[in-house]
Design a protein around this motif. Sequence first.
Motif, PDB file in Angstrom:
ATOM      1  N   SER A  82       0.833  -1.196   0.000  1.00 30.86           N
ATOM      2  CA  SER A  82       0.000   0.000   0.000  1.00 30.86           C
ATOM      3  C   SER A  82       0.871   1.250   0.000  1.00 30.86           C
ATOM      4  O   SER A  82       2.009   1.214   0.458  1.00 30.86           O
ATOM      5  CB  SER A  82      -0.948   0.006   1.203  1.00 30.86           C
ATOM      6  OG  SER A  82      -0.249   0.007   2.412  1.00 30.86           O
ATOM      7  N   PRO A  83       0.328   2.356  -0.500  1.00 28.46           N
ATOM      8  CA  PRO A  83       1.076   3.611  -0.461  1.00 28.46           C
ATOM      9  C   PRO A  83       1.172   4.120   0.987  1.00 28.46           C
ATOM     10  O   PRO A  83       0.340   3.769   1.826  1.00 28.46           O
ATOM     11  CB  PRO A  83       0.261   4.560  -1.337  1.00 28.46           C
ATOM     12  CG  PRO A  83      -1.102   3.975  -1.405  1.00 28.46           C
ATOM     13  CD  PRO A  83      -0.958   2.506  -1.187  1.00 28.46           C
TER      14      PRO A  83
ATOM     15  N   LYS B 154      -5.361  -0.909  -3.040  1.00 26.47           N
ATOM     16  CA  LYS B 154      -4.570  -0.308  -4.107  1.00 26.47           C
ATOM     17  C   LYS B 154      -3.106  -0.509  -3.774  1.00 26.47           C
ATOM     18  O   LYS B 154      -2.699  -0.392  -2.636  1.00 26.47           O
ATOM     19  CB  LYS B 154      -4.897   1.174  -4.254  1.00 26.47           C
ATOM     20  CG  LYS B 154      -6.304   1.394  -4.743  1.00 26.47           C
ATOM     21  CD  LYS B 154      -6.605   2.832  -4.954  1.00 26.47           C
ATOM     22  CE  LYS B 154      -8.041   2.968  -5.435  1.00 26.47           C
ATOM     23  NZ  LYS B 154      -8.420   4.364  -5.625  1.00 26.47           N
ATOM     24  N   HIS B 155      -2.354  -0.825  -4.786  1.00 26.19           N
ATOM     25  CA  HIS B 155      -0.953  -1.159  -4.605  1.00 26.19           C
ATOM     26  C   HIS B 155      -0.092  -0.315  -5.527  1.00 26.19           C
ATOM     27  O   HIS B 155      -0.440  -0.109  -6.689  1.00 26.19           O
ATOM     28  CB  HIS B 155      -0.742  -2.645  -4.919  1.00 26.19           C
ATOM     29  CG  HIS B 155       0.685  -3.032  -5.035  1.00 26.19           C
ATOM     30  ND1 HIS B 155       1.508  -3.119  -3.949  1.00 26.19           N
ATOM     31  CD2 HIS B 155       1.431  -3.336  -6.103  1.00 26.19           C
ATOM     32  CE1 HIS B 155       2.707  -3.465  -4.358  1.00 26.19           C
ATOM     33  NE2 HIS B 155       2.693  -3.610  -5.655  1.00 26.19           N
ATOM     34  N   ILE B 156       1.018   0.180  -5.010  1.00 27.29           N
ATOM     35  CA  ILE B 156       1.999   0.866  -5.829  1.00 27.29           C
ATOM     36  C   ILE B 156       3.122  -0.130  -6.098  1.00 27.29           C
ATOM     37  O   ILE B 156       3.824  -0.547  -5.187  1.00 27.29           O
ATOM     38  CB  ILE B 156       2.560   2.122  -5.122  1.00 27.29           C
ATOM     39  CG1 ILE B 156       1.442   3.065  -4.696  1.00 27.29           C
ATOM     40  CG2 ILE B 156       3.581   2.821  -6.032  1.00 27.29           C
ATOM     41  CD1 ILE B 156       0.588   3.602  -5.834  1.00 27.29           C
TER      42      ILE B 156
ATOM     43  N   GLY C  40       6.377   2.037  -9.730  1.00 25.25           N
ATOM     44  CA  GLY C  40       5.643   3.271  -9.453  1.00 25.25           C
ATOM     45  C   GLY C  40       4.211   3.278  -9.952  1.00 25.25           C
ATOM     46  O   GLY C  40       3.466   4.223  -9.684  1.00 25.25           O
ATOM     47  N   GLN C  41       3.787   2.254 -10.664  1.00 29.34           N
ATOM     48  CA  GLN C  41       2.424   2.186 -11.182  1.00 29.34           C
ATOM     49  C   GLN C  41       1.449   1.700 -10.110  1.00 29.34           C
ATOM     50  O   GLN C  41       1.755   0.790  -9.362  1.00 29.34           O
ATOM     51  CB  GLN C  41       2.370   1.240 -12.392  1.00 29.34           C
ATOM     52  CG  GLN C  41       3.200   1.681 -13.570  1.00 29.34           C
ATOM     53  CD  GLN C  41       2.706   2.983 -14.154  1.00 29.34           C
ATOM     54  OE1 GLN C  41       1.523   3.166 -14.389  1.00 29.34           O
ATOM     55  NE2 GLN C  41       3.634   3.913 -14.381  1.00 29.34           N
ATOM     56  N   GLN C  42       0.280   2.329 -10.052  1.00 24.78           N
ATOM     57  CA  GLN C  42      -0.768   1.885  -9.118  1.00 24.78           C
ATOM     58  C   GLN C  42      -1.554   0.766  -9.765  1.00 24.78           C
ATOM     59  O   GLN C  42      -1.916   0.822 -10.921  1.00 24.78           O
ATOM     60  CB  GLN C  42      -1.687   3.048  -8.785  1.00 24.78           C
ATOM     61  CG  GLN C  42      -2.761   2.671  -7.788  1.00 24.78           C
ATOM     62  CD  GLN C  42      -3.563   3.876  -7.336  1.00 24.78           C
ATOM     63  OE1 GLN C  42      -3.007   4.900  -7.022  1.00 24.78           O
ATOM     64  NE2 GLN C  42      -4.861   3.715  -7.301  1.00 24.78           N
ATOM     65  N   ARG C  43      -1.822  -0.261  -8.966  1.00 25.86           N
ATOM     66  CA  ARG C  43      -2.615  -1.393  -9.451  1.00 25.86           C
ATOM     67  C   ARG C  43      -3.745  -1.651  -8.486  1.00 25.86           C
ATOM     68  O   ARG C  43      -3.686  -1.347  -7.348  1.00 25.86           O
ATOM     69  CB  ARG C  43      -1.735  -2.642  -9.555  1.00 25.86           C
ATOM     70  CG  ARG C  43      -0.662  -2.487 -10.614  1.00 25.86           C
ATOM     71  CD  ARG C  43       0.063  -3.795 -10.831  1.00 25.86           C
ATOM     72  NE  ARG C  43       0.868  -3.738 -12.018  1.00 25.86           N
ATOM     73  CZ  ARG C  43       2.138  -3.351 -12.056  1.00 25.86           C
ATOM     74  NH1 ARG C  43       2.748  -2.974 -10.978  1.00 25.86           N
ATOM     75  NH2 ARG C  43       2.787  -3.338 -13.197  1.00 25.86           N
TER      76      ARG C  43
END
Length: 80
Positions: A44-45, A71-73, A77-80
């Motif tokens: 997580s961010p 949500k995962h970074i 650096g891309q959010q998934r």
Amino acid sequence: TGIPVACYSFDRTGKILIWNETAENVFVRPAHTVVGRPVWEIMSPPQWYSRTQLFVHEVLSGKEFNSMEWKHIAGDGQQR
């Protein structure tokens, strides 16, 4: 290896124990960079650490959930 889905596990404190090769590819993070670290720091961010930590501890205590958005970074650096 050989499992075509991202699999990881963590202990009762949230420390990542297992991170398979597919997880490395999906999350763009090699196992040696995540094993031993808290799952909320990886999955997580930073602004969600406390929320994710609470979720992990509630799941480990046996609380039932019907759904959870996570949500995962990724390492790129891309959010998934």
